[in-house]
Scaffold this motif. Structure first.
Motif, PDB file in Angstrom:
ATOM      1  N   ALA A 185      24.325  62.113 -11.053  1.00  0.00           N
ATOM      2  CA  ALA A 185      25.440  61.926 -11.979  1.00  0.00           C
ATOM      3  C   ALA A 185      25.630  60.443 -12.294  1.00  0.00           C
ATOM      4  CB  ALA A 185      26.720  62.508 -11.386  1.00  0.00           C
ATOM      5  N   GLN A 186      25.526  59.596 -11.300  1.00  0.00           N
ATOM      6  CA  GLN A 186      25.737  58.168 -11.518  1.00  0.00           C
ATOM      7  C   GLN A 186      24.597  57.542 -12.314  1.00  0.00           C
ATOM      8  OE1 GLN A 186      28.548  56.159 -10.886  1.00  0.00           O
ATOM      9  NE2 GLN A 186      29.256  58.287 -10.864  1.00  0.00           N
ATOM     10  N   SER A 187      23.401  58.087 -12.158  1.00  0.00           N
ATOM     11  CA  SER A 187      22.277  57.615 -12.962  1.00  0.00           C
ATOM     12  C   SER A 187      22.498  57.944 -14.434  1.00  0.00           C
ATOM     13  CB  SER A 187      20.974  58.262 -12.471  1.00  0.00           C
ATOM     14  OG  SER A 187      19.899  57.919 -13.318  1.00  0.00           O
ATOM     15  N   GLY A 188      22.980  59.175 -14.683  1.00  0.00           N
ATOM     16  CA  GLY A 188      23.242  59.592 -16.065  1.00  0.00           C
ATOM     17  C   GLY A 188      24.374  58.808 -16.696  1.00  0.00           C
ATOM     18  N   ILE A 189      25.446  58.584 -15.930  1.00  0.00           N
ATOM     19  CA  ILE A 189      26.602  57.883 -16.500  1.00  0.00           C
ATOM     20  C   ILE A 189      26.308  56.402 -16.643  1.00  0.00           C
ATOM     21  CG2 ILE A 189      28.052  57.083 -14.571  1.00  0.00           C
ATOM     22  CD1 ILE A 189      29.161  59.373 -17.469  1.00  0.00           C
ATOM     23  N   SER A 190      25.410  55.881 -15.816  1.00  0.00           N
ATOM     24  CA  SER A 190      24.982  54.488 -15.957  1.00  0.00           C
ATOM     25  C   SER A 190      24.250  54.289 -17.282  1.00  0.00           C
ATOM     26  CB  SER A 190      24.068  54.103 -14.796  1.00  0.00           C
ATOM     27  OG  SER A 190      23.575  52.785 -14.963  1.00  0.00           O
ATOM     28  N   GLU A 191      23.501  55.291 -17.686  1.00  0.00           N
ATOM     29  CA  GLU A 191      22.808  55.231 -18.977  1.00  0.00           C
ATOM     30  C   GLU A 191      23.826  55.190 -20.123  1.00  0.00           C
ATOM     31  OE1 GLU A 191      19.272  57.609 -21.420  1.00  0.00           O
ATOM     32  OE2 GLU A 191      20.099  58.445 -19.563  1.00  0.00           O
ATOM     33  N   TRP A 192      24.904  55.939 -19.976  1.00  0.00           N
ATOM     34  CA  TRP A 192      25.969  55.944 -20.984  1.00  0.00           C
ATOM     35  C   TRP A 192      26.663  54.582 -21.029  1.00  0.00           C
ATOM     36  CZ3 TRP A 192      27.422  57.527 -25.284  1.00  0.00           C
ATOM     37  CH2 TRP A 192      28.763  57.623 -25.683  1.00  0.00           C
ATOM     38  N   TYR A 193      26.883  54.000 -19.856  1.00  0.00           N
ATOM     39  CA  TYR A 193      27.496  52.677 -19.777  1.00  0.00           C
ATOM     40  C   TYR A 193      26.620  51.634 -20.482  1.00  0.00           C
ATOM     41  CZ  TYR A 193      29.510  48.462 -17.656  1.00  0.00           C
ATOM     42  OH  TYR A 193      30.092  47.232 -17.457  1.00  0.00           O
ATOM     43  N   SER A 194      25.330  51.699 -20.247  1.00  0.00           N
ATOM     44  CA  SER A 194      24.404  50.748 -20.874  1.00  0.00           C
ATOM     45  C   SER A 194      24.385  50.938 -22.384  1.00  0.00           C
ATOM     46  CB  SER A 194      22.992  50.945 -20.309  1.00  0.00           C
ATOM     47  OG  SER A 194      22.966  50.647 -18.932  1.00  0.00           O
ATOM     48  N   TYR A 195      24.429  52.188 -22.807  1.00  0.00           N
ATOM     49  CA  TYR A 195      24.427  52.476 -24.240  1.00  0.00           C
ATOM     50  C   TYR A 195      25.642  51.845 -24.910  1.00  0.00           C
ATOM     51  CZ  TYR A 195      24.698  55.040 -28.625  1.00  0.00           C
ATOM     52  OH  TYR A 195      24.793  55.365 -29.969  1.00  0.00           O
ATOM     53  N   LEU A 196      26.825  52.051 -24.333  1.00  0.00           N
ATOM     54  CA  LEU A 196      28.050  51.509 -24.924  1.00  0.00           C
ATOM     55  C   LEU A 196      28.016  49.982 -24.957  1.00  0.00           C
ATOM     56  CD1 LEU A 196      30.842  53.767 -23.358  1.00  0.00           C
ATOM     57  CD2 LEU A 196      30.005  53.798 -25.709  1.00  0.00           C
ATOM     58  N   ASN A 197      27.491  49.378 -23.916  1.00  0.00           N
ATOM     59  CA  ASN A 197      27.473  47.922 -23.861  1.00  0.00           C
ATOM     60  C   ASN A 197      26.379  47.305 -24.714  1.00  0.00           C
ATOM     61  OD1 ASN A 197      29.537  46.561 -21.915  1.00  0.00           O
ATOM     62  ND2 ASN A 197      28.977  48.492 -20.926  1.00  0.00           N
ATOM     63  N   ASN A 198      25.488  48.115 -25.224  1.00  0.00           N
ATOM     64  CA  ASN A 198      24.548  47.630 -26.227  1.00  0.00           C
ATOM     65  C   ASN A 198      25.234  47.481 -27.577  1.00  0.00           C
ATOM     66  OD1 ASN A 198      22.240  47.327 -24.694  1.00  0.00           O
ATOM     67  ND2 ASN A 198      21.619  49.460 -24.937  1.00  0.00           N
ATOM     68  N   MET A 199      26.363  48.185 -27.737  1.00  0.00           N
ATOM     69  CA  MET A 199      27.115  48.118 -28.992  1.00  0.00           C
ATOM     70  C   MET A 199      28.273  47.134 -28.916  1.00  0.00           C
ATOM     71  SD  MET A 199      27.376  51.952 -30.531  1.00  0.00           S
ATOM     72  CE  MET A 199      28.490  52.510 -29.249  1.00  0.00           C
ATOM     73  N   GLY A 200      28.919  47.043 -27.765  1.00  0.00           N
ATOM     74  CA  GLY A 200      30.107  46.208 -27.638  1.00  0.00           C
ATOM     75  C   GLY A 200      30.271  45.733 -26.207  1.00  0.00           C
ATOM     76  N   ASN A 201      31.493  45.334 -25.879  1.00  0.00           N
ATOM     77  CA  ASN A 201      31.788  44.819 -24.546  1.00  0.00           C
ATOM     78  C   ASN A 201      32.731  45.788 -23.848  1.00  0.00           C
ATOM     79  OD1 ASN A 201      32.119  43.191 -22.296  1.00  0.00           O
ATOM     80  ND2 ASN A 201      33.746  41.987 -23.244  1.00  0.00           N
TER      81      ASN A 201
END
Length: 247
Positions: A185-201
């Motif tokens: 679960a944390q691996s998957g949500i980490s990917e989501w975190y990285s995705y969002l931070n590629n767009m903004g802060n």
């Protein structure tokens, strides 16, 4: 020609009570009130009412609408052009979703075989319509940075980002019944975190707040849970764990 409140309500298709409420909160005050207490709406009032209803169609709150239209820099023509642009994009997305529904019906009947990607054509959370809530909760910086990056991208790049987002949602939906604390679960949500931070802060605490909004705001819940019932709650819990571990 001035119109009474009942006439305006019948013309527009909203209730008299709604117009009274707009007046009470200072959103739309009629230009004239007779000695008998009748509200009279001018042509300018009707133009402003049209603008208010366009903003409502785009899910702006009454508080935000009031602030926008009372801003000295407010330009009605510019706002109308913005509404048109957003609504055209919305229509395009709805057309794509309708096509996806039609194909899904054929898929259920066994007439065609849809891929996992095809099942989510039209779902696009990269330009969500609830930007105003994000601005209210966390300020303009994160939202503006994300929008700035999106506007600089070509249509192909934006589609690639949308596909990536849908792919992440699909993978998270597949593990939504696991423990949010688990490595998977944390691996998957980490990917989501990285995705969002590629767009903004989106620092960890903002990330946590965003996850909470997925559950608090039924519109987010409804959209996210289209990938799998309970996904919004799972993401909220996993995002909170991620924030705790990375704060």
């Amino acid at each position: 020609m001035a119109m009474k409140v009942k006439e305006v309500a019948e013309l527009v298709g909203i209730s008299v009570r709604t117009l009274h409420h707009y007046d009470e909160i200072g959103l739309l005050t009629p230009d004239e009130v007779t000695s008998a207490g009748y509200r009279l709406y001018s042509d300018a009032n009707l133009e402003m009412l049209q603008q208010i209803l366009f903003f409502k169609e785009l899910d702006f709150s009454l508080k935000d609408i009031k602030e926008i239209i009372n801003n000295p820099s407010f330009d009605r023509e510019e706002a109308l052009n913005m509404h048109r642009h957003i609504l055209l994009e919305k229509r395009q997305r709805l057309d794509l979703m309708i096509a996806t529904i039609d194909k899904s019906v054929q898929h259920v009947r066994g007439e065609i075989k849809m891929t996992a990607k095809e099942q989510f054509e039209g779902f696009n959370f990269s330009q969500h319509p609830y930007e105003q809530e994000a601005r209210e909760r966390w300020g303009d910086q994160a939202v503006d940075q994300a929008n700035q990056k999106l506007h600089k991208q070509s249509s192909e790049e934006q589609k690639a980002m949308s596909d990536q987002m849908n792919s992440i949602y699909t993978r998270l939906a597949a593990i939504r019944h696991t423990d949010p604390n688990s490595a998977e679960a944390q691996s998957g949500i980490s990917e989501w975190y990285s995705y969002l931070n590629n767009m903004g802060n989106y620092p960890p605490e903002v990330f946590r707040g965003l996850g909470q909004m997925y559950v608090d705001d039924e519109r987010f819940t409804r959209n996210i849970d289209q990938f799998g019932e309970g996904l919004a709650v799972f993401m909220r819990d996993a995002m909170a764990v991620f924030a705790d571990r990375n704060s």
